[in-house]
Design an enzyme around this catalytic site. Structure first.
Site, PDB file in Angstrom:
ATOM      1  N   GLY A  17       0.837  -1.199   0.000  1.00  0.00           N
ATOM      2  CA  GLY A  17       0.000   0.000   0.000  1.00  0.00           C
ATOM      3  C   GLY A  17       0.868   1.244   0.000  1.00  0.00           C
ATOM      4  O   GLY A  17       1.916   1.289  -0.633  1.00  0.00           O
ATOM      5  N   THR A  29      -1.747  -2.182   8.023  1.00  0.00           N
ATOM      6  CA  THR A  29      -2.942  -2.573   7.274  1.00  0.00           C
ATOM      7  C   THR A  29      -2.529  -3.426   6.083  1.00  0.00           C
ATOM      8  O   THR A  29      -1.437  -3.273   5.543  1.00  0.00           O
ATOM      9  CB  THR A  29      -3.727  -1.351   6.749  1.00  0.00           C
ATOM     10  OG1 THR A  29      -2.863  -0.559   5.927  1.00  0.00           O
ATOM     11  CG2 THR A  29      -4.293  -0.524   7.879  1.00  0.00           C
ATOM     12  N   ASN A  31      -3.492  -4.250   2.245  1.00  0.00           N
ATOM     13  CA  ASN A  31      -4.173  -3.572   1.144  1.00  0.00           C
ATOM     14  C   ASN A  31      -4.496  -4.546   0.026  1.00  0.00           C
ATOM     15  O   ASN A  31      -3.675  -5.396  -0.320  1.00  0.00           O
ATOM     16  CB  ASN A  31      -3.272  -2.459   0.580  1.00  0.00           C
ATOM     17  CG  ASN A  31      -3.020  -1.374   1.602  1.00  0.00           C
ATOM     18  OD1 ASN A  31      -3.741  -0.397   1.656  1.00  0.00           O
ATOM     19  ND2 ASN A  31      -2.010  -1.556   2.427  1.00  0.00           N
ATOM     20  N   GLU A  81      -8.477  -0.916   3.095  1.00  0.00           N
ATOM     21  CA  GLU A  81      -7.351  -1.271   3.957  1.00  0.00           C
ATOM     22  C   GLU A  81      -7.865  -2.014   5.176  1.00  0.00           C
ATOM     23  O   GLU A  81      -8.743  -1.530   5.883  1.00  0.00           O
ATOM     24  CB  GLU A  81      -6.602  -0.007   4.378  1.00  0.00           C
ATOM     25  CG  GLU A  81      -6.019   0.747   3.189  1.00  0.00           C
ATOM     26  CD  GLU A  81      -5.329   2.033   3.606  1.00  0.00           C
ATOM     27  OE1 GLU A  81      -4.546   1.987   4.565  1.00  0.00           O
ATOM     28  OE2 GLU A  81      -5.595   3.069   2.979  1.00  0.00           O
ATOM     29  N   ILE A  84      -5.834  -6.155  10.700  1.00  0.00           N
ATOM     30  CA  ILE A  84      -6.172  -7.388  11.403  1.00  0.00           C
ATOM     31  C   ILE A  84      -5.745  -7.222  12.863  1.00  0.00           C
ATOM     32  O   ILE A  84      -4.619  -6.804  13.141  1.00  0.00           O
ATOM     33  CB  ILE A  84      -5.466  -8.594  10.750  1.00  0.00           C
ATOM     34  CG1 ILE A  84      -5.888  -8.677   9.264  1.00  0.00           C
ATOM     35  CG2 ILE A  84      -5.809  -9.879  11.491  1.00  0.00           C
ATOM     36  CD1 ILE A  84      -5.136  -9.719   8.454  1.00  0.00           C
ATOM     37  N   HIS A  86      -4.388  -8.583  15.353  1.00  0.00           N
ATOM     38  CA  HIS A  86      -3.517  -9.714  15.686  1.00  0.00           C
ATOM     39  C   HIS A  86      -2.104  -9.278  15.313  1.00  0.00           C
ATOM     40  O   HIS A  86      -1.931  -8.508  14.372  1.00  0.00           O
ATOM     41  CB  HIS A  86      -3.921 -10.947  14.863  1.00  0.00           C
ATOM     42  CG  HIS A  86      -2.983 -12.108  15.025  1.00  0.00           C
ATOM     43  ND1 HIS A  86      -3.010 -12.911  16.140  1.00  0.00           N
ATOM     44  CD2 HIS A  86      -2.003 -12.590  14.225  1.00  0.00           C
ATOM     45  CE1 HIS A  86      -2.068 -13.847  16.012  1.00  0.00           C
ATOM     46  NE2 HIS A  86      -1.455 -13.674  14.858  1.00  0.00           N
ATOM     47  N   TYR A  93       2.749  -9.898   2.152  1.00  0.00           N
ATOM     48  CA  TYR A  93       2.488  -9.472   0.772  1.00  0.00           C
ATOM     49  C   TYR A  93       2.436 -10.707  -0.113  1.00  0.00           C
ATOM     50  O   TYR A  93       3.213 -11.641   0.057  1.00  0.00           O
ATOM     51  CB  TYR A  93       3.597  -8.537   0.275  1.00  0.00           C
ATOM     52  CG  TYR A  93       3.677  -7.254   1.040  1.00  0.00           C
ATOM     53  CD1 TYR A  93       2.603  -6.357   1.057  1.00  0.00           C
ATOM     54  CD2 TYR A  93       4.818  -6.924   1.759  1.00  0.00           C
ATOM     55  CE1 TYR A  93       2.666  -5.188   1.776  1.00  0.00           C
ATOM     56  CE2 TYR A  93       4.896  -5.746   2.486  1.00  0.00           C
ATOM     57  CZ  TYR A  93       3.813  -4.885   2.484  1.00  0.00           C
ATOM     58  OH  TYR A  93       3.883  -3.723   3.197  1.00  0.00           O
ATOM     59  N   ARG A 106     -18.497   3.847  11.314  1.00  0.00           N
ATOM     60  CA  ARG A 106     -18.678   5.295  11.121  1.00  0.00           C
ATOM     61  C   ARG A 106     -18.253   5.691   9.713  1.00  0.00           C
ATOM     62  O   ARG A 106     -17.512   4.967   9.055  1.00  0.00           O
ATOM     63  CB  ARG A 106     -17.854   6.070  12.155  1.00  0.00           C
ATOM     64  CG  ARG A 106     -16.349   5.851  12.019  1.00  0.00           C
ATOM     65  CD  ARG A 106     -15.539   6.737  12.962  1.00  0.00           C
ATOM     66  NE  ARG A 106     -14.118   6.434  12.881  1.00  0.00           N
ATOM     67  CZ  ARG A 106     -13.283   6.917  11.973  1.00  0.00           C
ATOM     68  NH1 ARG A 106     -13.722   7.710  11.008  1.00  0.00           N
ATOM     69  NH2 ARG A 106     -11.989   6.598  11.990  1.00  0.00           N
TER      70      ARG A 106
END
Length: 157
Positions: A17, A29, A31, A81, A84, A86, A93, A106
């Site tokens: 990302g 994150t 991606n 994105e 997780i 954890h 990747y 939200r």
């Protein structure tokens, strides 16, 4: 329009990302490629969602997910994105990420500072953890969608 498409099942390869999640925010994150992002319903609301995620044939974990343009970073391209909830020992990747989006937290919004953004993301993570403990969300953790068929093992995992 946020809830109409839920639960939403999606699977795709993890690509590099913007390199901001881990470095700037301390919140890594995963991606999806542009093709996977473009396959999302065009009318799904941008914003923050929660659900379940699984890398390859690994364990299923709670996750929060952002769909949209990340107003704070003024992205030109829409992105999806997944954070997780954890700690992984290494990046993944090229692995196949399977997600089930089960709920909406939200809308997207801009923030005055990186600190405010991080604080909002931490609140989103706490909200996701609470919601995913509810029976209606918990049951999707066991969905067969997360069991990749044998022979679809990716990158020796």
């Amino acid at each position: 329009a946020a809830m109409r498409h839920l639960p939403y099942f999606c699977r795709g390869e993890v690509v590099k990302g913007f390199g901001r999640g881990s470095k700037e925010l301390g919140i890594p994150t995963a991606n999806f490629s542009e093709q996977v992002v473009e396959s999302f319903p065009s009318d799904i609301s941008t914003g923050i969602y929660y659900g379940w995620a699984c890398v390859g044939n690994g364990d299923v974990h709670k996750m929060v997910l952002s769909i949209g343009w990340n107003p704070f970073y003024k992205n030109i391209k829409k992105s999806v994105e997944t954070h997780i909830i954890h700690t992984f020992k290494e990046d993944f990747y090229g692995e196949i990420l399977s997600i089930v989006i089960t709920g909406y937290i939200r809308p997207e919004k801009n923030f005055d500072s990186v600190e405010a953004l991080i604080s909002a993301i931490q609140e989103d993570i706490e909200e996701a953890k609470r919601q995913l403990d509810l029976p209606e969300h918990l049951k999707l953790k066991e969905d067969n969608f997360f069991h990749l068929p044998e022979g679809k093992i990716v990158n020796n995992h």
